[in-house]
Design a protein around this motif. Structure first.
Motif, mmCIF file in Angstrom:
data_model
loop_
_atom_site.group_PDB
_atom_site.id
_atom_site.type_symbol
_atom_site.label_atom_id
_atom_site.label_comp_id
_atom_site.label_asym_id
_atom_site.label_seq_id
_atom_site.Cartn_x
_atom_site.Cartn_y
_atom_site.Cartn_z
ATOM 1 N N UNK A 266 0.827 -1.202 0.000
ATOM 2 C CA UNK A 266 0.000 0.000 0.000
ATOM 3 C C UNK A 266 0.863 1.254 0.000
ATOM 4 N N UNK A 267 1.950 1.234 0.758
ATOM 5 C CA UNK A 267 2.843 2.398 0.794
ATOM 6 C C UNK A 267 3.489 2.640 -0.567
ATOM 7 N N UNK A 268 3.980 1.591 -1.211
ATOM 8 C CA UNK A 268 4.602 1.748 -2.522
ATOM 9 C C UNK A 268 3.600 2.224 -3.569
ATOM 10 N N UNK A 269 2.346 1.808 -3.442
ATOM 11 C CA UNK A 269 1.324 2.245 -4.392
ATOM 12 C C UNK A 269 0.979 3.721 -4.238
ATOM 13 N N UNK A 270 1.287 4.314 -3.098
ATOM 14 C CA UNK A 270 0.963 5.722 -2.846
ATOM 15 C C UNK A 270 2.088 6.677 -3.237
ATOM 16 N N UNK A 271 3.125 6.183 -3.902
ATOM 17 C CA UNK A 271 4.260 7.048 -4.212
ATOM 18 C C UNK A 271 3.862 8.244 -5.079
ATOM 19 N N UNK A 272 3.035 8.012 -6.091
ATOM 20 C CA UNK A 272 2.584 9.111 -6.947
ATOM 21 C C UNK A 272 1.730 10.130 -6.214
ATOM 22 N N UNK A 273 0.657 9.711 -5.518
ATOM 23 C CA UNK A 273 -0.131 10.678 -4.743
ATOM 24 C C UNK A 273 0.670 11.417 -3.680
ATOM 25 N N UNK A 274 1.672 10.769 -3.079
ATOM 26 C CA UNK A 274 2.494 11.459 -2.079
ATOM 27 C C UNK A 274 3.322 12.568 -2.724
ATOM 28 N N UNK A 275 3.807 12.348 -3.939
ATOM 29 C CA UNK A 275 4.521 13.409 -4.653
ATOM 30 C C UNK A 275 3.608 14.603 -4.911
ATOM 31 N N UNK A 276 2.377 14.330 -5.278
ATOM 32 C CA UNK A 276 1.428 15.430 -5.504
ATOM 33 C C UNK A 276 1.071 16.122 -4.192
ATOM 34 N N UNK A 277 0.938 15.354 -3.127
ATOM 35 C CA UNK A 277 0.580 15.930 -1.836
ATOM 36 C C UNK A 277 1.678 16.849 -1.309
ATOM 37 N N UNK A 281 -2.137 20.830 -0.663
ATOM 38 C CA UNK A 281 -3.447 20.208 -0.880
ATOM 39 C C UNK A 281 -4.140 20.756 -2.122
ATOM 40 N N UNK A 282 -4.099 22.070 -2.307
ATOM 41 C CA UNK A 282 -4.797 22.660 -3.461
ATOM 42 C C UNK A 282 -4.184 22.205 -4.774
ATOM 43 N N UNK A 283 -2.867 22.200 -4.842
ATOM 44 C CA UNK A 283 -2.216 21.745 -6.070
ATOM 45 C C UNK A 283 -2.470 20.273 -6.316
ATOM 46 N N UNK A 284 -2.460 19.476 -5.241
ATOM 47 C CA UNK A 284 -2.721 18.045 -5.391
ATOM 48 C C UNK A 284 -4.124 17.807 -5.934
ATOM 49 N N UNK A 285 -5.098 18.565 -5.445
ATOM 50 C CA UNK A 285 -6.470 18.421 -5.975
ATOM 51 C C UNK A 285 -6.528 18.836 -7.436
ATOM 52 N N UNK A 286 -5.808 19.896 -7.785
ATOM 53 C CA UNK A 286 -5.800 20.335 -9.182
ATOM 54 C C UNK A 286 -5.178 19.296 -10.097
ATOM 55 N N UNK A 287 -4.255 18.501 -9.568
ATOM 56 C CA UNK A 287 -3.630 17.433 -10.349
ATOM 57 C C UNK A 287 -4.461 16.154 -10.363
ATOM 58 N N UNK A 288 -5.601 16.179 -9.699
ATOM 59 C CA UNK A 288 -6.484 15.019 -9.715
ATOM 60 C C UNK A 288 -6.238 14.019 -8.602
ATOM 61 N N UNK A 289 -5.482 14.384 -7.583
ATOM 62 C CA UNK A 289 -5.198 13.491 -6.463
ATOM 63 C C UNK A 289 -6.259 13.654 -5.386
ATOM 64 N N UNK A 330 20.058 11.095 -1.039
ATOM 65 C CA UNK A 330 20.456 10.497 -2.316
ATOM 66 C C UNK A 330 19.358 10.639 -3.359
ATOM 67 N N UNK A 331 18.124 10.386 -2.978
ATOM 68 C CA UNK A 331 17.031 10.309 -3.947
ATOM 69 C C UNK A 331 16.354 11.639 -4.206
ATOM 70 N N UNK A 332 16.459 12.595 -3.272
ATOM 71 C CA UNK A 332 15.645 13.787 -3.383
ATOM 72 C C UNK A 332 14.239 13.504 -2.885
ATOM 73 N N UNK A 333 13.288 14.383 -3.172
ATOM 74 C CA UNK A 333 11.946 14.228 -2.619
ATOM 75 C C UNK A 333 11.027 13.278 -3.381
ATOM 76 N N UNK A 334 11.511 12.630 -4.425
ATOM 77 C CA UNK A 334 10.673 11.761 -5.238
ATOM 78 C C UNK A 334 10.388 10.463 -4.480
#
Length: 392
Positions: A266-277, A281-289, A330-334
């Motif tokens: 479940x955590x790995x599946x949320x990687x994309x929504x977490x980047x938007x979050x 919150x407003x930008x994440x909603x605008x991106x469809x999250x 090492x990875x940055x915020x992604x």
């Protein structure tokens, strides 16, 4: 003579003024200021340099570098795994370890490897990875770089349930009270989420943190009362409460494994929504999250991961707090890279702490939970001093 009025475009060149427009060059009518090349200047976009975590500059790390780093981290984890099986109060040569793994308990060393050190190593890998994942999720969901998996009250909920089970039934079998620990961690996380979700805006990060602190304080007081009134309960609880990988049967790991696997997936599946979050919150909603859905699923994943890990070995501090910062360097915020990196680094850190605890106090040992606290505190202080902690 009359005064000749000149517009901004008629000013003679010199002293830094723009040259007059020629027939082949359209005049700049007051939009974005431009250089002679027509490209926007560095100050054209005022939103490019803000204090928000998502806009904080971070060195670009290529996919090849990240992949190579992940392979190196996996190699280090493999090395630490071998050391965890070979190092202890009695040193076992690597060939004897291999013989034990291939031929079973044919010798005394084989029994030590298969009955004591192999389960201990598997617990370290599973629990370290779970706590690190839970730490990444908590810091992303609350947008707080100091957030810890215990912020939802999961650790204290498990502790209160274990104390209650020991006081009522007097059981010393970890396979028995692990179910109480899971139930207690889930109940505590549910109460915190309900308290933090009150209001029109849903579960705000600040309210979740405040609710988790309050619930943890109440449950901690309950644990203290029971252990003070019942010294026999304290004698049994202290071995679990300190956070140790030693002496646990594999049946405990098989009990919590489904919860750990479900939480990790479940955590790995949320990687994309977490980047938007992370953009707000407003930008994440605008991106469809779905912000509310992401926070709810993230809280569920934290409960599964941290609850199952705490139920198995007891509360272990600093792994979920320090590891995300180490991996983020090492990875940055992604989060697509941050989550798998944190799993590997968390497992390596907990195993290394357990090995260190066996070596420094021979023929005895120091529990892994104590070593992580001693080792994690200075590392975390160094990270706070050397890096911008706002880069999430």
């Amino acid at each position: 003579m009359g005064t000749i009025s000149m517009s901004a475009g008629d000013a003679p060149p010199g002293r830094g003024e723009a040259p007059p427009a020629t027939a082949g060059t359209p005049p700049n009518t007051g939009g974005t200021p431009q250089k002679a090349t027509g490209r926007p200047t560095a100050t054209d976009n005022p939103d490019a340099a803000t204090d928000s975590p998502a806009a904080a500059p971070h060195p670009r790390v290529g996919t090849a570098v990240r992949s190579l780093g992940l392979l190196l981290a996996c190699g280090l984890l493999l090395l630490v795994t071998v050391l965890s099986i070979a190092v202890g109060a009695k040193a076992i040569p690597p060939l004897d370890v291999l013989h034990a793994l291939l031929h079973g308990r044919s010798t005394v060393d084989g029994s030590v490897v298969l009955d004591l050190r192999l389960p201990r190593t598997l617990f370290g890998i599973a629990v370290g990875a779970a706590l690190a994942l839970a730490g990444v999720l908590m810091q992303a969901l609350t947008r707080n770089p100091l957030a810890d998996p215990g912020l939802l009250g999961v650790n204290m909920g498990a502790s209160a349930a274990v104390v209650t089970a020991i006081a009522l039934w007097g059981s010393t079998d970890p396979a028995f009270y692990v179910w109480f620990a899971l139930a207690g961690s889930g109940a505590a996380a549910g109460i915190v989420y309900l308290l933090g979700a009150r209001g029109r805006t849903g579960p705000a990060p600040v309210r979740l943190a405040l609710a988790g602190t309050a619930v943890s304080a109440v449950l901690g007081a309950l644990v203290s009362v029971v252990t003070l009134l019942r010294p026999d309960v304290f004698d049994q609880f202290r071995f679990w409460g300190v956070g140790s990988l030693a002496g646990l049967p594999l049946s405990v790991l098989t009990t919590v494994a489904p919860f750990l696997v479900a939480g990790a997936l479940l955590a790995l599946a949320l990687s994309g929504p977490l980047n938007a979050l992370a953009l707000g919150d407003d930008t994440a909603r605008a991106l469809g999250t779905g912000v509310l859905r992401t926070r709810l699923l993230g809280t569920l994943a934290v409960t599964l991961l941290c609850g199952a890990a705490t139920a198995a070995v007891g509360p272990i501090a600093f792994v979920g707090l320090v590891v995300p910062h180490v991996a983020r360097a090492v990875t940055g915020p992604d989060h697509r890279w941050l989550l798998p990196y944190s799993m590997v680094v968390g497992a390596t850190l907990l195993l290394a702490s357990d090995i260190l605890g066996r070596v420094v106090a021979r023929p005895g040992e120091i529990q892994a939970g104590i070593v992580t606290a001693f080792a994690g505190a200075p590392v975390f202080i160094a990270l706070v001093r050397c890096r911008r902690i706002a880069e999430l």
